[in-house]
Enzyme design. Structure first.
Site, short mmCIF file in Angstrom:
data_model
loop_
_atom_site.label_atom_id
_atom_site.label_comp_id
_atom_site.label_asym_id
_atom_site.label_seq_id
_atom_site.Cartn_x
_atom_site.Cartn_y
_atom_site.Cartn_z
N LEU A 14 -31.86 57.83 -51.37
CA LEU A 14 -33.06 56.97 -50.37
C LEU A 14 -33.24 57.71 -48.92
CD1 LEU A 14 -32.29 53.34 -51.65
CD2 LEU A 14 -34.39 54.87 -52.04
N HIS A 15 -33.63 58.81 -48.58
CA HIS A 15 -33.80 59.65 -47.77
C HIS A 15 -35.45 58.83 -47.37
CE1 HIS A 15 -33.88 61.93 -44.10
NE2 HIS A 15 -32.55 62.88 -44.08
N ALA A 16 -36.09 59.26 -46.07
CA ALA A 16 -37.18 59.09 -45.30
C ALA A 16 -38.21 58.50 -46.56
CB ALA A 16 -37.85 60.11 -43.77
N ALA A 19 -37.37 56.33 -48.98
CA ALA A 19 -36.99 54.38 -48.34
C ALA A 19 -38.28 53.48 -47.64
CB ALA A 19 -35.72 54.86 -47.16
#
Length: 88
Positions: A14-16, A19
């Protein structure tokens, strides 16, 4: 309260981008959704709060809401997180 669990399919967790996609999808539903990981909770409509959880590929998160009529919303969010959002 209803909840669903899902393993993060995105390769970077759940990075940039993933997310952001999740936060936007939650915001569009109008339902207050919480995402939990490793005992930490975050507002699932907040990009920054989601990223602070540090959930990685394969980690299992829990999505929950107090809206007992939002089962379909949670199901759609689970389906979203079950895809590799980096490749889309």
């Amino acid at each position: 309260m209803i909840s669903r669990t899902v393993a993060i399919a995105s390769a970077v967790g759940l990075h940039a981008r993933p997310a952001s996609v999740l936060a936007e999808a939650v915001d569009e539903t109008g339902v207050d959704v919480t995402i939990s990981f490793n005992g930490e909770e975050a507002d699932a409509a907040s990009l920054l709060e989601i990223m602070t959880l540090g959930a990685k590929h394969g980690d299992v998160v829990t999505l929950s809401t107090d809206d007992d009529n939002a089962a379909e919303v949670l199901d759609s969010l689970v389906a979203l997180l079950s895809r590799d959002l980096d490749k889309e």
